[in-house]
Design an enzyme around this catalytic site. Structure first.
Site, PDB file in Angstrom:
ATOM      1  N   LYS A 290       0.865  -1.184   0.000  1.00 31.00           N
ATOM      2  CA  LYS A 290       0.000   0.000   0.000  1.00 31.00           C
ATOM      3  C   LYS A 290       0.906   1.241   0.000  1.00 31.00           C
ATOM      4  O   LYS A 290       1.852   1.322   0.766  1.00 31.00           O
ATOM      5  CB  LYS A 290      -0.894  -0.014   1.240  1.00 31.00           C
ATOM      6  CG  LYS A 290      -2.123   0.844   1.128  1.00 31.00           C
ATOM      7  CD  LYS A 290      -3.185   0.426   2.148  1.00 31.00           C
ATOM      8  CE  LYS A 290      -4.454   1.255   1.996  1.00 31.00           C
ATOM      9  NZ  LYS A 290      -5.520   0.838   2.927  1.00 31.00           N
ATOM     10  N   GLU A 376     -19.396  -6.125   9.449  1.00 30.91           N
ATOM     11  CA  GLU A 376     -20.382  -5.422  10.275  1.00 30.91           C
ATOM     12  C   GLU A 376     -21.484  -6.353  10.774  1.00 30.91           C
ATOM     13  O   GLU A 376     -21.964  -6.200  11.901  1.00 30.91           O
ATOM     14  CB  GLU A 376     -21.003  -4.265   9.480  1.00 30.91           C
ATOM     15  CG  GLU A 376     -20.054  -3.087   9.273  1.00 30.91           C
ATOM     16  CD  GLU A 376     -19.099  -3.262   8.119  1.00 30.91           C
ATOM     17  OE1 GLU A 376     -19.188  -4.298   7.417  1.00 30.91           O
ATOM     18  OE2 GLU A 376     -18.239  -2.395   7.908  1.00 30.91           O
ATOM     19  N   ARG A 404     -25.099  -2.533   6.671  1.00 30.20           N
ATOM     20  CA  ARG A 404     -24.655  -3.902   6.360  1.00 30.20           C
ATOM     21  C   ARG A 404     -25.119  -4.882   7.448  1.00 30.20           C
ATOM     22  O   ARG A 404     -25.222  -6.074   7.206  1.00 30.20           O
ATOM     23  CB  ARG A 404     -23.136  -3.877   6.197  1.00 30.20           C
ATOM     24  CG  ARG A 404     -22.355  -5.035   5.672  1.00 30.20           C
ATOM     25  CD  ARG A 404     -22.574  -5.554   4.310  1.00 30.20           C
ATOM     26  NE  ARG A 404     -22.234  -4.817   3.137  1.00 30.20           N
ATOM     27  CZ  ARG A 404     -21.055  -4.827   2.516  1.00 30.20           C
ATOM     28  NH1 ARG A 404     -20.028  -5.432   3.089  1.00 30.20           N
ATOM     29  NH2 ARG A 404     -20.873  -4.188   1.376  1.00 30.20           N
TER      30      ARG A 404
HETATM   31  C1  LIG Z   1     -18.727  -2.385   4.391  1.00 27.43           C
HETATM   32  C2  LIG Z   1     -17.526  -1.465   4.568  1.00 27.43           C
HETATM   33  N1  LIG Z   1     -16.962  -1.355   5.793  1.00 27.43           N
HETATM   34  C3  LIG Z   1     -15.915  -0.546   5.984  1.00 27.43           C
HETATM   35  C4  LIG Z   1     -15.390   0.177   4.946  1.00 27.43           C
HETATM   36  C5  LIG Z   1     -14.243   1.124   5.191  1.00 27.43           C
HETATM   37  N2  LIG Z   1     -13.048   0.738   4.433  1.00 27.43           N
HETATM   38  C6  LIG Z   1     -12.714   1.300   3.300  1.00 27.43           C
HETATM   39  S1  LIG Z   1     -11.320   0.684   2.648  1.00 27.43           S
HETATM   40  C7  LIG Z   1     -11.132  -0.367   3.969  1.00 27.43           C
HETATM   41  C8  LIG Z   1      -9.968  -1.299   4.043  1.00 27.43           C
HETATM   42  C9  LIG Z   1      -9.897  -2.109   2.797  1.00 27.43           C
HETATM   43  O1  LIG Z   1      -8.775  -2.945   2.870  1.00 27.43           O
HETATM   44  P1  LIG Z   1      -8.368  -3.732   1.566  1.00 27.43           P
HETATM   45  O2  LIG Z   1      -9.565  -4.362   0.967  1.00 27.43           O
HETATM   46  O3  LIG Z   1      -7.268  -4.626   1.955  1.00 27.43           O
HETATM   47  O4  LIG Z   1      -7.892  -2.621   0.552  1.00 27.43           O
HETATM   48  P2  LIG Z   1      -6.555  -1.742   0.606  1.00 27.43           P
HETATM   49  O5  LIG Z   1      -6.987  -0.400   1.146  1.00 27.43           O
HETATM   50  O6  LIG Z   1      -5.593  -2.457   1.480  1.00 27.43           O
HETATM   51  O7  LIG Z   1      -6.101  -1.665  -0.824  1.00 27.43           O
HETATM   52  C10 LIG Z   1     -12.167  -0.224   4.856  1.00 27.43           C
HETATM   53  C11 LIG Z   1     -12.306  -0.982   6.121  1.00 27.43           C
HETATM   54  C12 LIG Z   1     -16.012   0.040   3.683  1.00 27.43           C
HETATM   55  N3  LIG Z   1     -15.589   0.747   2.606  1.00 27.43           N
HETATM   56  N4  LIG Z   1     -17.054  -0.795   3.526  1.00 27.43           N
END
Ligand SMILES: Cc1ncc(C[n+]2csc(CCOP(=O)(O)OP(=O)(O)O)c2C)c(N)n1
Ligand SMILES: CC(=O)[C@@H](O)[C@H](O)COP(=O)(O)O
Ligand SMILES: [Mg+2]
Length: 641
Positions: A290, A376, A404
């Site tokens: 990242k 969630e 969710r």
């Molecule tokens: C249902 C939901 N819960 C929480 C989030 C907040 N959120 C956005 S990005 C993220 C982390 C995503 O991690 P990953 O899929 O590994 O992607 P990366 O940012 O590492 O590329 C979270 C928890 C969301 N977008 N949707």
């Protein structure tokens, strides 16, 4: 030939690529150069707009490889969450608008179908990409004129239950589709752990079957001790796969990897081969970083997940200064104080420890703070289980993400009347994240549940008291909401004092019209009152505090002493104002011609802009509140410019 007098100017390859079709003729070496230019352009654009940076930098090579090998928009590249899609947008005809990202009338910060045919599926919420890919796949099988579906999902998003539901179904169907697991060992929260990359080199050159054989027989791969339960489960599953594992294969996928997600010399031949040979569902496990390629992002604990505008050279962010604390900070500090008094208080987050402020709580009470991953539904029922065991769980989930877990709120919390406390952050319109992240519906979906106590803080001082109220409320579930951003700068109480359930408060006496405000629109209501006062038309203003149970004494008093009542809330129809209307109609108040208006969000999804702009669009800023009062007074209102 160039000479010092006439240096040859080399046109950046990115200047020759407007759409993925323009990439087809490029050599692999040119594609590598394109990736470098794309990374530089992404950093430059986000330095001017702010937004999500780390995730997009982590998929620059993947984006180039996918668009070079597959044929979007006929092939459907589906980005999970969508926060990593900026490089994709640059390569799909939107480079000229990329510096309007997340601005009013500008590009969305997530994929959005209405914005481009290359945005195969909208996103913003996590873990949806594989389900959408299965949908596209079966559409194709039934004759739709589409090609391959490729879901690009992060390791964090993989901890969302939907991802497993989708893989379970995809494997059952057995139809050709691709899942690229973008494993950067990050959610938003920083994980703990290290990832072996020796497997990556070993697999890169071999054909898929050999890759698979090597995966089966190869030695072990370390997978990160994930920061949270959900990701840990996903990592364990991947570990099983790397060990010639079973779960992905049991789900019917061919597992390929791990491969270096930044090495086009691996990605391009692998994707070309898979595109030629894959028969059923394939999961490619790509290892990425990242924030890759930008030291100021890579070096941040969150990999530069989200950023304000910044100086590219120094990485210094340009942040608005506010002398008021954020609502999130006030919530966290209040909860910490309550937890110090009561060891049964525990806290639950769904992969948003920093966003909810529970990272502060976790520092003081690590054993009483749980990050369940992007899960969630599990967070809600886990909280219900904690409550059933006698604990006092504060389940802190953004309004939009709480959607969710709604069935779990009804089925596992409300019906069993378990004392789960819902701390609903990002309530109302949130600004740059736009419609997918708006907290528009929680008042409606929470206040329609029997036994649910539903509160909204009008300012940060009220929030302190509402945390105390929730801590003290043990006879059933209770929810309190508060918006994204900073408070009003009001005086703060030393400690929270539990409110009397179902009791609102008078704010200011006035004339013929009364305004009953719910939540932080109160500030705009008071601005409108000030303007009206100058005309001798100041309304009475009251703060409802509770959408359930309603303060019917207060409502009766306002009706008795005024000729008109306006309700206002930062939510869609079906919430506070609807409950007041229901009450007034049941009391027969309308039978005698009493005038009533309920100011709610319009029945549409409002596009991203600043929160103030969005509330202006929604008709809920001070001038429009003032106009509503004048309308009820029968005073001609000058049309807004
Ligand atoms: C249902 C939901 N819960 C929480 C989030 C907040 N959120 C956005 S990005 C993220 C982390 C995503 O991690 P990953 O899929 O590994 O992607 P990366 O940012 O590492 O590329 C979270 C928890 C969301 N977008 N949707
Ligand atoms: C992509 C995503 O869903 C999160 O990063 C979200 O944008 C966080 O919102 P806040 O910035 O309000 O914490
Ligand atoms: Mg990740």
């Amino acid at each position: 030939m160039s000479d010092s007098a006439n240096p040859v100017t080399v046109t950046p390859i990115l200047d020759r690529v407007r759409l993925p079709a323009d990439m087809k003729g490029l050599s692999d070496a040119e594609l590598k150069k394109l990736a470098d230019e794309l990374r530089t352009e992404t950093i430059s654009a986000v330095s001017e707009t702010g937004g999500h940076l780390g995730a997009g930098l982590g998929v620059v090579e993947l984006t180039v490889a996918l668009h070079a090998v597959f044929d979007a928009p006929r092939d459907k590249i589906i980005w999970d969450v969508g926060h990593q899609c900026y490089p994709h947008k640059i390569l799909t005809g939107r480079r000229d608008r990329i510096r309007t990202l997340r601005m009013k009338d500008g590009l969305s910060g997530f994929t959005k179908r209405s914005e481009s045919p290359y945005d195969a599926f909208g996103a913003g919420h996590s873990s949806t990409s594989i389900s959408a890919a299965v949908g596209f796949t079966m559409g194709r099988e039934l004759g739709a004129q589409t090609g391959d579906a490729i879901a690009v999902i992060g390791d964090g998003a993989m901890s969302g239950g939907m991802a497993f539901e989708a893989m379970n179904h995809a494997g059952h169907l057995g139809k050709r589709m691709f899942v690229v697991l973008n494993d950067n060992e990050m959610s938003i929260a920083p994980p703990v752990g290290a990832l072996s990359s020796y497997l990556t080199r070993l697999y890169a050159e071999g054909p898929v079957q050999d890759l698979k054989e090597v995966a089966k027989g190869a030695a072990r791969a370390f997978l990160p001790e994930a920061f949270h339960e959900g990701a840990r489960r996903a990592k364990e599953m991947l570990k099983g796969m790397a060990m010639g594992g079973t779960l992905f294969e049991e789900l019917g996928f061919t597992y390929v990897g791990p491969v270096d997600g930044h090495d086009l010399e691996q990605l391009l031949p692998l994707l070309r081969m898979l595109k030629t040979r894959a028969k059923g569902p394939v999961l490619i496990h790509a290892l990425t970083k990242k924030g890759k390629g930008y030291a100021h992002a890579e070096s941040r604990p969150d990999g530069g997940h989200a950023t304000a505008k910044f100086d590219v050279a120094t990485g210094t962010q340009v942040k608005a200064i506010s002398n008021a604390p954020s609502y999130t900070k006030v919530f966290a500090e209040s909860l910490i104080k309550e937890a110090a008094k009561d060891e049964k208080i525990v806290a639950v987050t769904a992969a948003m420890p920093d966003g909810t402020g529970l990272n502060m709580f976790a520092q003081l009470h690590p054993r009483r703070c749980f990050d369940v991953g992007i899960a969630e539904q599990h967070a809600v029922t886990f909280s219900a289980g904690l409550a059933a065991s006698g604990m006092k769980p504060f389940c802190a989930i953004y309004s939009t993400f709480l959607q969710r877990g709604y069935d779990q709120i009804v089925h596992d919390v409300a019906i069993q009347r378990l004392p789960v406390r819902f701390a609903i952050d990002r309530a109302g319109l949130v600004g740059a994240d736009g419609a997918t992240h708006a907290g528009s519906f929680d008042v409606g979906f929470m206040s329609s549940l029997p036994g649910m106590v539903v509160m909204a803080a009008a300012d940060e001082a009220e929030l302190v008291h509402m945390v105390a109220t929730a801590a003290a409320h043990d006879s059933g579930p209770i929810a309190f909401r508060y918006p994204r951003g900073e408070g009003m700068g009001v005086d703060m109480p030393e400690t929270g004092v539990p409110l009397e359930i179902g009791k609102g408060r008078m704010i200011a006496e006035g004339g013929r019209v009364a305004i009953l405000s719910y939540g932080t629109r109160l500030a705009e209501v008071l601005k409108a009152r000030e303007a009206l006062q100058a005309r001798g038309l100041a309304p009475t203003v009251a703060d409802a505090r509770f959408a359930k149970p309603l303060d019917t004494d207060l409502i009766d008093q306002l009706v008795a002493n005024h000729e008109a009542l306006i309700c206002i809330e930062e939510g869609a129809i079906g919430g506070f104002g609807s409950h007041v209307a229901q009450y007034l109609s049941d009391q027969g108040v309308f039978d005698r011609g009493f005038k009533f208006r309920s100011m709610v969000l319009p029945d549409t999804f409002i596009d991203h802009a600043s929160a103030d702009d969005m509330y202006r669009t929604a008709g809920m800023d001070a001038p429009q509140i003032e106009a509503k009062v004048l309308e009820l007074l029968g005073v001609a209102v000058a049309k807004r410019a």
